[in-house]
Enzyme design. Structure first.
Site, PDB file in Angstrom:
ATOM      1  CG  ASP A   1       0.690   7.161   1.143  1.00 59.29           C
ATOM      2  OD1 ASP A   1       0.125   6.373   0.364  1.00 59.29           O
ATOM      3  OD2 ASP A   1       0.937   6.874   2.326  1.00 59.29           O
TER       4      ASP A   1
ATOM      5  CG  ASP B   1      -7.129   4.597   2.521  1.00 64.49           C
ATOM      6  OD1 ASP B   1      -8.132   5.120   2.993  1.00 64.49           O
ATOM      7  OD2 ASP B   1      -5.977   4.809   2.908  1.00 64.49           O
TER       8      ASP B   1
HETATM    9  C1  UD1 Z   1       1.737   1.120   3.271  1.00 64.03           C
HETATM   10  C2  UD1 Z   1       1.048   2.393   3.708  1.00 64.03           C
HETATM   11  C3  UD1 Z   1       0.460   3.124   2.528  1.00 64.03           C
HETATM   12  C4  UD1 Z   1       1.535   3.355   1.491  1.00 64.03           C
HETATM   13  C5  UD1 Z   1       2.207   2.055   1.130  1.00 64.03           C
HETATM   14  C6  UD1 Z   1       3.361   2.227   0.164  1.00 64.03           C
HETATM   15  C7  UD1 Z   1       0.281   1.835   5.918  1.00 64.03           C
HETATM   16  C8  UD1 Z   1      -0.884   1.595   6.798  1.00 64.03           C
HETATM   17  N1  UD1 Z   1       0.001   2.065   4.638  1.00 64.03           N
HETATM   18  O1  UD1 Z   1       0.720   0.265   2.742  1.00 64.03           O
HETATM   19  O2  UD1 Z   1      -0.055   4.374   2.978  1.00 64.03           O
HETATM   20  O3  UD1 Z   1       0.905   3.905   0.329  1.00 64.03           O
HETATM   21  O4  UD1 Z   1       2.725   1.417   2.309  1.00 64.03           O
HETATM   22  O5  UD1 Z   1       4.287   3.130   0.666  1.00 64.03           O
HETATM   23  O6  UD1 Z   1       1.430   1.874   6.339  1.00 64.03           O
HETATM   24  N2  UD1 Z   1       1.312  -6.234  -2.281  1.00 64.03           N
HETATM   25  C9  UD1 Z   1       1.044  -7.513  -2.739  1.00 64.03           C
HETATM   26  N3  UD1 Z   1       1.092  -8.549  -1.848  1.00 64.03           N
HETATM   27  C10 UD1 Z   1       1.399  -8.375  -0.528  1.00 64.03           C
HETATM   28  C11 UD1 Z   1       1.682  -7.055  -0.069  1.00 64.03           C
HETATM   29  C12 UD1 Z   1       1.630  -6.012  -0.972  1.00 64.03           C
HETATM   30  O7  UD1 Z   1       0.771  -7.714  -3.918  1.00 64.03           O
HETATM   31  O8  UD1 Z   1       1.418  -9.356   0.222  1.00 64.03           O
HETATM   32  C13 UD1 Z   1       1.277  -5.096  -3.229  1.00 64.03           C
HETATM   33  C14 UD1 Z   1       0.148  -4.114  -2.915  1.00 64.03           C
HETATM   34  O9  UD1 Z   1      -1.084  -4.528  -3.460  1.00 64.03           O
HETATM   35  C15 UD1 Z   1       0.685  -2.850  -3.532  1.00 64.03           C
HETATM   36  C16 UD1 Z   1       2.201  -2.957  -3.314  1.00 64.03           C
HETATM   37  O10 UD1 Z   1       2.458  -4.332  -3.095  1.00 64.03           O
HETATM   38  O11 UD1 Z   1       0.419  -2.828  -4.916  1.00 64.03           O
HETATM   39  C17 UD1 Z   1       2.734  -2.137  -2.155  1.00 64.03           C
HETATM   40  O12 UD1 Z   1       2.046  -2.474  -0.988  1.00 64.03           O
HETATM   41  P1  UD1 Z   1       2.691  -2.283   0.472  1.00 64.03           P
HETATM   42  O13 UD1 Z   1       4.052  -1.684   0.364  1.00 64.03           O
HETATM   43  O14 UD1 Z   1       2.553  -3.581   1.170  1.00 64.03           O
HETATM   44  O15 UD1 Z   1       1.740  -1.212   1.109  1.00 64.03           O
HETATM   45  P2  UD1 Z   1       0.998  -1.275   2.495  1.00 64.03           P
HETATM   46  O16 UD1 Z   1       1.914  -1.789   3.552  1.00 64.03           O
HETATM   47  O17 UD1 Z   1      -0.335  -1.910   2.312  1.00 64.03           O
END
Ligand code: UD1
Length: 425
Positions: free
Chosen positions: A312, A123
């Site tokens: 979400d 997304d």
């Molecule tokens: C998952 C969900 C998404 C949900 C989110 C938070 C899936 C497929 N998607 O996304 O629907 O909104 O959890 O509940 O399960 N970040 C970094 N570096 C990293 C990893 C993350 O900076 O290596 C940041 C991201 O940009 C974001 C935040 O951390 O701002 C949270 O991300 P994350 O919890 O990892 O979300 P997803 O696993 O991508």
């Protein structure tokens, strides 16, 4: 799985939703369980897998790695037969369609000693880095970097347990580190781990494969590595975000919806907010019921990692406040791009000002139908709900986003009394 490729949802409002809906399994859980099946050769069986487009994409990705994947839609059962040596490279043409494809990284690396996974798409909700994933795998002894649009990781002598601390409780990073550490030598701890029910579901699935994981649902997860895992059978937990979407739909339309399979304990803060807005939430024998008989009262909302208010459901919160009585502030702390859909909502007449990660909303009694564009799954679902409380016709274009997360969304809405069509031409 999803029936057709809708270009748009057409909604004739206003509507009052009444009746019951049955939840399917959680998208964000099922996709992770599918990726984790790569950890063991043989046949994994997953029950309660939703028939959504993202499951099809993950199935294709697993097939491209040599797995045989079958889905039986009547029973919502998915089987994955994993070969002795799956492929180690997840190609861009599939990965780019789905953020969760990054979840194959940990399993492939720990099982094969190497993995190459294209940088994912998914997304348009913000920058979505992978630095925590890569750093976590490096802490486990892997060589990992990104090059030419791929994450390239190797650990020819296997991974070694380590104490890992996340700067932010990232769901994806917690999952990738956990699925890598299950086959590492020794003990791994993940501090500031994500506590989402999806992470717990994945951990329980891994434990039923023979992994040794403790502390699931807390901020400190401990994983004691084992030498091999066996395929298992597991039922995906019900989708709390879809449940939350129906709860907001009930409140926004002054309706009465029973959410069969809904888990109130996974939605404590969102349901508290809906009660503050005026809803009555009651437990039923197999789910919960949300009833509303007046215009909602505006409520301030701040998104946070679980158990905080989920990002979400933030679009639904903004849509509800757009027609609520009073003024509210919605603050987005997880994905900075999540306010992109606000401009679309404003086309329906909503009175919203965005400043950085704050949206300031002054409720108006009713929106007015117009064409709008879905920018992601949840924004798309939120805009459909906004269409339900708009006078006249609302067209939500790029409705395929909604299909990525919701099974039979239009059909369910019609069962609840709304006038909603999928336009495929
Ligand atoms: C998952 C969900 C998404 C949900 C989110 C938070 C899936 C497929 N998607 O996304 O629907 O909104 O959890 O509940 O399960 N970040 C970094 N570096 C990293 C990893 C993350 O900076 O290596 C940041 C991201 O940009 C974001 C935040 O951390 O701002 C949270 O991300 P994350 O919890 O990892 O979300 P997803 O696993 O991508």
């Amino acid at each position: 799985m999803s029936s057709g490729e809708p270009l748009a949802f057409e909604i004739h409002g206003p509507a009052r939703l009444q009746g019951s809906v049955t939840l399917s399994g959680a998208k964000n859980s099922a996709l992770k369980l599918m990726a984790a099946s790569l950890l063991a050769a043989g046949k994994t069986t997953l029950h309660n897998v939703p028939g959504i487009a993202d499951v099809e994409i993950m199935s294709d990705l697993l097939r491209s790695l040599g797995c045989t994947v079958e889905y039986i839609s009547e029973s919502q059962t998915l089987t994955i037969d994993v070969p002795q040596t799956p492929g180690h490279r997840a190609e861009y043409n599939l990965v780019r369609k789905l953020r969760a494809s990054i979840n194959v990284l940990g399993p492939l690396l720990t099982r094969l000693g190497r993995a190459e996974v294209a940088l994912p798409g998914g997304d348009a909700i913000g920058s979505r880095g992978l630095d925590f994933h890569i750093k976590g795998l490096q802490d486990l002894g892997a060589e990992a970097h990104s090059e030419h649009g791929y994450v390239i990781a190797s650990a020819p002598d296997g991974l070694v347990g380590a104490d890992i601390s996340l700067n932010f409780p990232s769901v994806g990073a917690t999952e990738n580190i956990m699925t890598a550490a299950v086959l590492a030598r020794g003990v791994t701890t993940i501090d500031n781990a994500a506590r989402e029910p999806d992470v717990v579901d994945l951990g329980e699935f891994l434990n039923s494969m023979g992994a040794k994981i403790e502390g699931l649902g807390s901020s400190l997860i401990t994983i004691t590595g084992v030498t091999n895992l066996s395929p298992t059978t597991h039922a995906t937990l019900p989708d709390r975000i879809v449940a939350g979407t129906w709860a907001f739909a009930a409140v926004m339309t002054r309706g009465d919806i029973t959410i069969i399979g809904g888990r109130e304990d996974h939605l404590e803060i969102p349901l508290d907010k809906l009660v503050q807005a005026g809803a009555v939430v009651t437990t039923t024998t197999n789910g919960f019921r949300v009833k509303m008989d007046r215009r909602p009262t505006a409520v301030d909302i701040v998104t946070l990692p679980y158990p905080g208010f989920p990002t979400d459901l933030q679009p639904m919160a903004i849509c509800m406040n757009a027609i609520a009585e009073g003024h509210s502030m919605v603050t987005e702390n997880v994905f900075e791009g999540r306010f992109m859909f606000v401009n679309e909502l404003k086309r329906l007449g909503a009175n919203i000002t965005v400043d950085g990660h704050h949206a300031s909303i002054t409720g108006i009694p009713e929106l007015s139908g117009a064409p709008v564009v879905a920018t992601d799954i949840r924004a798309g679902a939120g805009l459909v709900l906004a269409g339900l409380v708009s006078e006249g016709t609302t067209i939500v274009e790029e409705g395929f986003h909604v299909d990525r997360g919701y099974t039979h969304f239009a059909e369910n809405l019609r069962t609840l009394g709304a006038e909603v069509l999928r336009i495929t031409e």
